[in-house]
Scaffold this motif. Structure first.
Motif, PDB file in Angstrom:
ATOM      1  N   GLU A 150       8.115   0.991  -3.661  1.00 15.08           N
ATOM      2  CA  GLU A 150       8.355   0.097  -4.797  1.00 15.08           C
ATOM      3  C   GLU A 150       7.728  -1.285  -4.604  1.00 15.08           C
ATOM      4  OE1 GLU A 150      12.079  -0.050  -2.192  1.00 15.08           O
ATOM      5  OE2 GLU A 150      10.739   1.503  -2.919  1.00 15.08           O
ATOM      6  N   GLY A 151       7.240  -1.556  -3.401  1.00 16.16           N
ATOM      7  CA  GLY A 151       6.564  -2.819  -3.124  1.00 16.16           C
ATOM      8  C   GLY A 151       5.081  -2.656  -2.851  1.00 16.16           C
ATOM      9  N   PHE A 152       4.533  -1.486  -3.130  1.00 13.03           N
ATOM     10  CA  PHE A 152       3.123  -1.206  -2.866  1.00 13.03           C
ATOM     11  C   PHE A 152       2.435  -0.759  -4.146  1.00 13.03           C
ATOM     12  CE2 PHE A 152       0.013   2.135  -1.249  1.00 13.03           C
ATOM     13  CZ  PHE A 152      -1.005   1.217  -1.053  1.00 13.03           C
ATOM     14  N   LEU A 153       1.512  -1.589  -4.641  1.00 10.70           N
ATOM     15  CA  LEU A 153       0.798  -1.322  -5.887  1.00 10.70           C
ATOM     16  C   LEU A 153      -0.586  -0.770  -5.587  1.00 10.70           C
ATOM     17  CD1 LEU A 153       0.887  -2.222  -9.137  1.00 10.70           C
ATOM     18  CD2 LEU A 153      -0.885  -3.747  -8.291  1.00 10.70           C
ATOM     19  N   TYR A 154      -0.928   0.333  -6.218  1.00  7.91           N
ATOM     20  CA  TYR A 154      -2.278   0.892  -6.160  1.00  7.91           C
ATOM     21  C   TYR A 154      -2.464   1.753  -7.409  1.00  7.91           C
ATOM     22  CZ  TYR A 154      -0.233   5.282  -4.462  1.00  7.91           C
ATOM     23  OH  TYR A 154       0.500   6.438  -4.334  1.00  7.91           O
ATOM     24  N   TYR A 155      -3.625   2.363  -7.578  1.00 11.36           N
ATOM     25  CA  TYR A 155      -3.947   3.054  -8.827  1.00 11.36           C
ATOM     26  C   TYR A 155      -2.979   4.175  -9.191  1.00 11.36           C
ATOM     27  CZ  TYR A 155      -6.317   6.244  -5.590  1.00 11.36           C
ATOM     28  OH  TYR A 155      -6.594   7.091  -4.557  1.00 11.36           O
ATOM     29  N   ASN A 156      -2.306   4.809  -8.211  1.00 20.18           N
ATOM     30  CA  ASN A 156      -1.343   5.872  -8.523  1.00 20.18           C
ATOM     31  C   ASN A 156       0.100   5.372  -8.566  1.00 20.18           C
ATOM     32  OD1 ASN A 156      -2.941   8.072  -9.048  1.00 20.18           O
ATOM     33  ND2 ASN A 156      -2.977   8.782  -6.938  1.00 20.18           N
ATOM     34  N   ASN A 157       0.321   4.106  -8.315  1.00 20.69           N
ATOM     35  CA  ASN A 157       1.627   3.453  -8.430  1.00 20.69           C
ATOM     36  C   ASN A 157       1.334   2.112  -9.101  1.00 20.69           C
ATOM     37  OD1 ASN A 157       4.436   3.289  -8.033  1.00 20.69           O
ATOM     38  ND2 ASN A 157       4.174   2.114  -6.156  1.00 20.69           N
TER      39      ASN A 157
ATOM     40  N   ASP B 175     -16.207   4.363  -3.205  1.00 24.66           N
ATOM     41  CA  ASP B 175     -15.045   4.167  -4.067  1.00 24.66           C
ATOM     42  C   ASP B 175     -14.125   3.160  -3.394  1.00 24.66           C
ATOM     43  OD1 ASP B 175     -12.874   4.298  -5.764  1.00 24.66           O
ATOM     44  OD2 ASP B 175     -12.353   6.372  -5.278  1.00 24.66           O
ATOM     45  N   LEU B 176     -14.192   1.900  -3.831  1.00 24.88           N
ATOM     46  CA  LEU B 176     -13.336   0.867  -3.295  1.00 24.88           C
ATOM     47  C   LEU B 176     -12.101   0.747  -4.168  1.00 24.88           C
ATOM     48  CD1 LEU B 176     -16.150   0.283  -1.991  1.00 24.88           C
ATOM     49  CD2 LEU B 176     -15.434  -2.096  -1.904  1.00 24.88           C
ATOM     50  N   ASP B 177     -10.962   0.503  -3.540  1.00 31.31           N
ATOM     51  CA  ASP B 177      -9.692   0.465  -4.255  1.00 31.31           C
ATOM     52  C   ASP B 177      -8.938  -0.823  -3.959  1.00 31.31           C
ATOM     53  OD1 ASP B 177      -9.906   3.107  -5.356  1.00 31.31           O
ATOM     54  OD2 ASP B 177      -9.431   3.903  -3.373  1.00 31.31           O
ATOM     55  N   ALA B 178      -8.520  -1.506  -5.020  1.00 31.06           N
ATOM     56  CA  ALA B 178      -7.681  -2.696  -4.895  1.00 31.06           C
ATOM     57  C   ALA B 178      -6.222  -2.274  -4.807  1.00 31.06           C
ATOM     58  CB  ALA B 178      -7.893  -3.609  -6.096  1.00 31.06           C
ATOM     59  N   SER B 179      -5.443  -3.028  -4.059  1.00 30.04           N
ATOM     60  CA  SER B 179      -4.014  -2.779  -3.950  1.00 30.04           C
ATOM     61  C   SER B 179      -3.292  -4.099  -3.720  1.00 30.04           C
ATOM     62  CB  SER B 179      -3.716  -1.789  -2.813  1.00 30.04           C
ATOM     63  OG  SER B 179      -4.230  -2.269  -1.591  1.00 30.04           O
ATOM     64  N   ALA B 180      -1.984  -4.076  -3.900  1.00 29.84           N
ATOM     65  CA  ALA B 180      -1.165  -5.260  -3.668  1.00 29.84           C
ATOM     66  C   ALA B 180       0.077  -4.863  -2.889  1.00 29.84           C
ATOM     67  CB  ALA B 180      -0.773  -5.915  -4.988  1.00 29.84           C
ATOM     68  N   PHE B 181       0.440  -5.711  -1.946  1.00 30.17           N
ATOM     69  CA  PHE B 181       1.631  -5.518  -1.128  1.00 30.17           C
ATOM     70  C   PHE B 181       2.611  -6.633  -1.476  1.00 30.17           C
ATOM     71  CE2 PHE B 181      -1.828  -3.512   1.082  1.00 30.17           C
ATOM     72  CZ  PHE B 181      -1.282  -2.358   1.613  1.00 30.17           C
ATOM     73  N   LEU B 182       3.795  -6.273  -1.979  1.00 32.24           N
ATOM     74  CA  LEU B 182       4.815  -7.252  -2.336  1.00 32.24           C
ATOM     75  C   LEU B 182       5.725  -7.433  -1.127  1.00 32.24           C
ATOM     76  CD1 LEU B 182       3.576  -6.256  -5.028  1.00 32.24           C
ATOM     77  CD2 LEU B 182       5.748  -6.851  -6.074  1.00 32.24           C
ATOM     78  N   ILE B 183       5.637  -8.595  -0.516  1.00 28.69           N
ATOM     79  CA  ILE B 183       6.182  -8.836   0.811  1.00 28.69           C
ATOM     80  C   ILE B 183       7.466  -9.670   0.728  1.00 28.69           C
ATOM     81  CG2 ILE B 183       5.624  -9.760   3.091  1.00 28.69           C
ATOM     82  CD1 ILE B 183       2.580  -9.589   1.909  1.00 28.69           C
ATOM     83  N   GLN B 184       8.467  -9.218   1.471  1.00 31.54           N
ATOM     84  CA  GLN B 184       9.745  -9.916   1.532  1.00 31.54           C
ATOM     85  C   GLN B 184       9.680 -11.029   2.580  1.00 31.54           C
ATOM     86  OE1 GLN B 184      12.908  -6.517   0.734  1.00 31.54           O
ATOM     87  NE2 GLN B 184      11.622  -6.039   2.480  1.00 31.54           N
ATOM     88  N   ALA B 185      10.771 -11.778   2.721  1.00 29.53           N
ATOM     89  CA  ALA B 185      10.842 -12.896   3.666  1.00 29.53           C
ATOM     90  C   ALA B 185      10.621 -12.454   5.108  1.00 29.53           C
ATOM     91  CB  ALA B 185      12.183 -13.613   3.532  1.00 29.53           C
ATOM     92  N   ASP B 186      10.960 -11.197   5.437  1.00 29.70           N
ATOM     93  CA  ASP B 186      10.781 -10.697   6.809  1.00 29.70           C
ATOM     94  C   ASP B 186       9.341 -10.261   7.099  1.00 29.70           C
ATOM     95  OD1 ASP B 186      10.590  -8.295   5.428  1.00 29.70           O
ATOM     96  OD2 ASP B 186      12.280  -7.328   6.440  1.00 29.70           O
ATOM     97  N   GLY B 187       8.439 -10.442   6.134  1.00 26.77           N
ATOM     98  CA  GLY B 187       7.037 -10.091   6.326  1.00 26.77           C
ATOM     99  C   GLY B 187       6.726  -8.630   6.095  1.00 26.77           C
ATOM    100  N   ARG B 188       7.683  -7.896   5.567  1.00 33.60           N
ATOM    101  CA  ARG B 188       7.506  -6.462   5.369  1.00 33.60           C
ATOM    102  C   ARG B 188       7.586  -6.087   3.893  1.00 33.60           C
ATOM    103  NH1 ARG B 188       8.368  -3.487  10.047  1.00 33.60           N
ATOM    104  NH2 ARG B 188       9.214  -1.753   8.898  1.00 33.60           N
ATOM    105  N   VAL B 189       6.994  -4.958   3.574  1.00 36.36           N
ATOM    106  CA  VAL B 189       7.103  -4.365   2.242  1.00 36.36           C
ATOM    107  C   VAL B 189       8.288  -3.413   2.274  1.00 36.36           C
ATOM    108  CG1 VAL B 189       5.946  -2.864   0.572  1.00 36.36           C
ATOM    109  CG2 VAL B 189       4.643  -4.607   1.794  1.00 36.36           C
ATOM    110  N   GLN B 190       9.124  -3.460   1.265  1.00 35.83           N
ATOM    111  CA  GLN B 190      10.370  -2.691   1.232  1.00 35.83           C
ATOM    112  C   GLN B 190      10.140  -1.182   1.220  1.00 35.83           C
ATOM    113  OE1 GLN B 190      13.035  -4.157  -1.702  1.00 35.83           O
ATOM    114  NE2 GLN B 190      14.404  -2.410  -1.568  1.00 35.83           N
ATOM    115  N   GLY B 191       9.110  -0.725   0.582  1.00 29.01           N
ATOM    116  CA  GLY B 191       8.833   0.706   0.453  1.00 29.01           C
ATOM    117  C   GLY B 191       7.801   0.880  -0.637  1.00 29.01           C
TER     118      GLY B 191
END
Length: 193
Positions: free
Chosen positions: A59-66, A41-57
């Motif tokens: 709300e910046g992490f996309l996956y099948y349950n978010n 079971d492979l899962d795609a996800s996305a990380f929405l990254i700010q200028a500091d190179g970090r994800v805010q929380g």
């Protein structure tokens, strides 16, 4: 005409494709003839990254349950638990016009669910690819085939889409991680607990 990229290559998305405002990022893979005694079971996800190179929380992490962030700016279309069939196994839709200004990059990754427990890794995966499709015309803009360079890794950052002034660009990354989703989250400054 589709442009094929190699690891590390970058390409303009919106500048060379005027009017491109919404894309479908399609990810696909096959499983080698290896049998670990459990389904893959492979899962795609996305990380929405700010200028500091970090994800805010979260709300910046996309996956099948978010599956929907920032009012549909980035949306996961659903979890494919087997990877069976041809074409895209999972898709992420990105609407560049809705991405908040503080988001500078979007990291697209694939992880193997319960990889350690199931004794699975990307050495068992073949024909992995990412493609970017213009959502308005269904035209494939670019494609990046990962090749067979992974062995024990359980997570891979496939690519990043990033801002360059008012335009968006694409970079083929192909960087593997041991430690699955937790390792990816740590890479982007997100606590996976």
């Amino acid at each position: 005409m589709t442009i094929s990229l190699s690891k590390g290559q970058r390409i303009d998305l919106t500048k060379t494709n005027p009017g491109l405002t919404k894309v479908v990022v399609g990810l696909g893979w096959d499983i080698n003839k290896y049998n670990s005694g459990a389904d893959y079971d492979l899962d795609a996800s996305a990380f929405l990254i700010q200028a500091d190179g970090r994800v805010q929380g979260i709300e910046g992490f996309l996956y099948y349950n978010n599956a929907k962030l920032y009012n549909g700016a980035v949306e996961h279309t659903g979890d494919n638990r087997t990877g069976a069939g041809d074409g895209d196994d999972e898709q992420i839709i990105i609407d560049f016009t809705k991405i908040p200004e503080h988001i500078q990059r979007i990291g697209i990754a694939v992880t193997i669910h319960e990889a350690e427990l199931r004794k699975q890794n990307f050495g068992h995966v073949s024909n992995a690819f990412v493609r970017v499709v213009d959502a308005a015309t269904d035209r494939e803009v670019l494609r990046y085939d990962l090749g067979e360079e992974f062995s024990l890794e359980t997570a891979v950052v496939i690519c990043e889409l990033y801002r360059h002034g008012s335009e968006w660009k694409f970079q083929a990354i192909g960087s593997g991680f041991n430690g699955g989703l937790a390792a990816l989250c740590k890479n982007y400054g997100l606590d996976a607990q």
